[in-house]
Design a protein around this motif. Structure first.
Motif, PDB file in Angstrom:
ATOM      1  N   UNK A 103       0.839  -1.202   0.000  1.00 24.23           N
ATOM      2  CA  UNK A 103       0.000   0.000   0.000  1.00 24.23           C
ATOM      3  C   UNK A 103       0.870   1.246   0.000  1.00 24.23           C
ATOM      4  N   UNK A 104       0.513   2.222  -0.812  1.00 24.58           N
ATOM      5  CA  UNK A 104       1.238   3.486  -0.848  1.00 24.58           C
ATOM      6  C   UNK A 104       0.285   4.619  -1.179  1.00 24.58           C
ATOM      7  N   UNK A 105       0.733   5.871  -1.047  1.00 21.54           N
ATOM      8  CA  UNK A 105      -0.175   7.000  -1.295  1.00 21.54           C
ATOM      9  C   UNK A 105      -0.604   7.083  -2.744  1.00 21.54           C
ATOM     10  N   UNK A 106      -1.639   7.879  -2.994  1.00 26.80           N
ATOM     11  CA  UNK A 106      -2.101   8.127  -4.359  1.00 26.80           C
ATOM     12  C   UNK A 106      -0.972   8.702  -5.202  1.00 26.80           C
ATOM     13  N   UNK A 147      -8.599  16.241  -4.101  1.00 27.48           N
ATOM     14  CA  UNK A 147      -9.730  15.386  -4.462  1.00 27.48           C
ATOM     15  C   UNK A 147      -9.713  14.099  -3.631  1.00 27.48           C
ATOM     16  N   UNK A 148     -10.835  13.431  -3.620  1.00 31.32           N
ATOM     17  CA  UNK A 148     -10.927  12.142  -2.939  1.00 31.32           C
ATOM     18  C   UNK A 148     -11.308  12.271  -1.476  1.00 31.32           C
ATOM     19  N   UNK A 149     -11.535  11.120  -0.837  1.00 34.16           N
ATOM     20  CA  UNK A 149     -11.859  11.077   0.591  1.00 34.16           C
ATOM     21  C   UNK A 149     -10.563  11.195   1.366  1.00 34.16           C
ATOM     22  N   UNK A 150     -10.535  12.092   2.363  1.00 32.91           N
ATOM     23  CA  UNK A 150      -9.279  12.453   2.991  1.00 32.91           C
ATOM     24  C   UNK A 150      -8.772  11.397   3.959  1.00 32.91           C
ATOM     25  N   UNK A 151      -7.624  10.807   3.641  1.00 34.23           N
ATOM     26  CA  UNK A 151      -6.877   9.961   4.577  1.00 34.23           C
ATOM     27  C   UNK A 151      -5.524  10.610   4.783  1.00 34.23           C
ATOM     28  N   UNK A 152      -4.730  10.092   5.725  1.00 29.08           N
ATOM     29  CA  UNK A 152      -3.414  10.674   5.889  1.00 29.08           C
ATOM     30  C   UNK A 152      -2.582  10.457   4.641  1.00 29.08           C
ATOM     31  N   UNK A 153      -2.084  11.532   4.071  1.00 28.57           N
ATOM     32  CA  UNK A 153      -1.176  11.483   2.909  1.00 28.57           C
ATOM     33  C   UNK A 153      -1.795  10.748   1.726  1.00 28.57           C
ATOM     34  N   UNK A 154      -3.134  10.693   1.684  1.00 26.14           N
ATOM     35  CA  UNK A 154      -3.851   9.993   0.622  1.00 26.14           C
ATOM     36  C   UNK A 154      -3.440   8.510   0.543  1.00 26.14           C
ATOM     37  N   UNK A 155      -3.180   7.949   1.724  1.00 24.40           N
ATOM     38  CA  UNK A 155      -2.929   6.507   1.808  1.00 24.40           C
ATOM     39  C   UNK A 155      -4.243   5.763   1.704  1.00 24.40           C
ATOM     40  N   UNK A 156      -4.212   4.507   1.290  1.00 22.64           N
ATOM     41  CA  UNK A 156      -5.453   3.720   1.276  1.00 22.64           C
ATOM     42  C   UNK A 156      -6.026   3.569   2.682  1.00 22.64           C
ATOM     43  N   UNK A 172       2.220   1.310   3.658  1.00 24.39           N
ATOM     44  CA  UNK A 172       1.525   1.994   4.753  1.00 24.39           C
ATOM     45  C   UNK A 172       0.057   2.235   4.399  1.00 24.39           C
ATOM     46  N   UNK A 173      -0.781   2.253   5.444  1.00 22.07           N
ATOM     47  CA  UNK A 173      -2.215   2.489   5.271  1.00 22.07           C
ATOM     48  C   UNK A 173      -2.683   3.461   6.350  1.00 22.07           C
ATOM     49  N   UNK A 174      -3.910   3.935   6.175  1.00 22.74           N
ATOM     50  CA  UNK A 174      -4.597   4.710   7.206  1.00 22.74           C
ATOM     51  C   UNK A 174      -5.724   3.833   7.750  1.00 22.74           C
ATOM     52  N   UNK A 175      -5.628   3.485   9.027  1.00  9.97           N
ATOM     53  CA  UNK A 175      -6.628   2.595   9.641  1.00  9.97           C
ATOM     54  C   UNK A 175      -7.858   3.346  10.145  1.00  9.97           C
ATOM     55  N   UNK A 176      -7.935   4.644   9.907  1.00  9.24           N
ATOM     56  CA  UNK A 176      -9.056   5.402  10.453  1.00  9.24           C
ATOM     57  C   UNK A 176      -8.862   5.670  11.933  1.00  9.24           C
ATOM     58  N   UNK A 177      -9.952   5.830  12.660  1.00 13.18           N
ATOM     59  CA  UNK A 177      -9.873   6.213  14.074  1.00 13.18           C
ATOM     60  C   UNK A 177     -10.318   5.070  14.993  1.00 13.18           C
ATOM     61  N   UNK A 178      -9.748   5.036  16.180  1.00 12.87           N
ATOM     62  CA  UNK A 178     -10.259   4.160  17.235  1.00 12.87           C
ATOM     63  C   UNK A 178     -11.537   4.786  17.800  1.00 12.87           C
TER      64      UNK A 178
END
Ligand SMILES: [Mn+2]
Length: 334
Positions: free
Chosen positions: A4-7, A16-25, A86-92
């Motif tokens: 996994x890597x950024x856009x 553009x797109x749904x905001x994740x950290x650094x546009x990671x998946x 790297x990925x963005x797991x969202x929030x706890x």
């Protein structure tokens, strides 16, 4: 390119797109975790804060500010994601107002990551969350060393008789044998206190201390050397309270202290920590409602980018052996 890597540039404009950290998946923490080396995780808990509250919106602000961060680090000459995923797991899903239950949820999430060989970077949230992170990491690394960048030591005995608060996590962490103060260092301390003991306590607990006034008189090289020699190769938790920065650079925080550090000094120190065995990290105390022009969120996002780069650099460097071997050989005790 693996995992996994950024856009990419070709994936569309950075806004553009749904905001994740650094546009990671975005990958849910409940899904298969194969092929993930590092995970960003939002920890939006803020009811352990003593003064300004609202850090629950920190992860959202830091993610938004991260959209322009790109995958090549010129100073390290590093394509961060070429051998690293790297990925963005969202929030706890913390529970506002309920510290111990929230800490347990953070611990569970971090535990799941560390037992899947994933290094985490938490985005706070107030500093209370660090205790949950350390408890989660302890399943594999115990005791860890701590590198703390903060204007306060966060080693106070209690808050009006209550053990868990954003000013106490590292006192609890020492009591629970999660961190070894003999291999740990607190950097950037400054500001007024209620008494001398507030400053002497962490020294008596065994921490090495770099006060801000001293750090301003030495070079960033000397600061970095002091940090690296203190923690050695032990598994290390790097905790960055945004109030380490001067409020001129980071006004958006709940307990600001003047006499702090510039964003450049911070980058310069962090870039010299490539030898540190970071097994987890966080950037905390971003308070968007007190931010000005989003400069605090941008600083926090860029510091996360610097930490990701350090982890990638170390992972790519064949001179460093496997992290789990390191922890088996060196538990940080002296
Ligand atoms: Mn703090």
């Amino acid at each position: 390119v693996c995992g996994y890597r950024p856009a990419e540039r070709s994936d569309g404009p950075a806004f553009s797109g749904i905001r994740t950290f650094m546009r990671l998946p975005h990958v849910p923490l409940k899904s298969e975790l194969d092929g993930v080396d590092l995970g960003i995780i939002g920890l939006p808990f803020d009811t352990g804060a003593s003064f300004g509250v609202g850090c629950r919106f920190g992860p959202e602000a830091v993610r938004s500010a991260s959209a322009l961060l790109r995958p090549y680090h010129p100073d390290h000459e590093l394509d961060i994601f070429s051998h690293f995923s790297a990925v963005d797991f969202g929030d706890v899903a913390i529970i506002p107002g309920f510290i111990e239950e929230s800490l347990a949820r953070i611990e569970t999430a971090i535990n799941r990551m560390v037992t899947s060989n994933i290094i985490h970077i938490g985005i706070g949230g107030d500093h209370t969350i660090a205790l949950g992170e350390l408890r989660g990491l302890a399943a594999r690394y115990r005791p860890m060393s701590l590198i703390l960048f903060d204007s306060h030591p966060d080693t106070y005995p209690d808050f009006r008789g209550h053990p868990y608060f954003h000013s106490t996590p590292f006192r609890r962490a020492v009591e629970e044998n999660l961190i070894n103060p003999a291999r740990s260092i607190l950097c950037g301390l400054r500001g007024s206190t209620f008494g001398k003991s507030d400053l002497l306590d962490p020294i008596e607990m065994g921490f090495d201390i770099l006060n801000a006034s001293y750090m301003h008189r030495i070079t960033t090289d000397e600061t970095a050397q002091r940090i690296v020699s203190r923690v050695g190769s032990s598994p290390c938790f790097l905790s960055f309270d945004i109030d380490f920065l001067d409020p001129a650079f980071a006004p958006g925080t709940g307990t600001p202290e003047i006499g702090g550090f510039t964003t450049w000094e911070t980058q310069d120190i962090l870039r010299k920590l490539a030898a540190v065995n970071i097994v987890g990290a966080d950037v905390v105390e971003v308070l968007p409602s007190a931010d000005t022009g989003r400069v605090t969120a941008l600083a926090a996002a860029t510091i996360v980018h610097e930490i990701i780069s350090l982890v990638s650099l170390r992972m790519n460097n064949k001179a460093f052996s496997d992290r789990s071997e390191d922890s088996a050989l060196d538990t940080g005790s002296t």
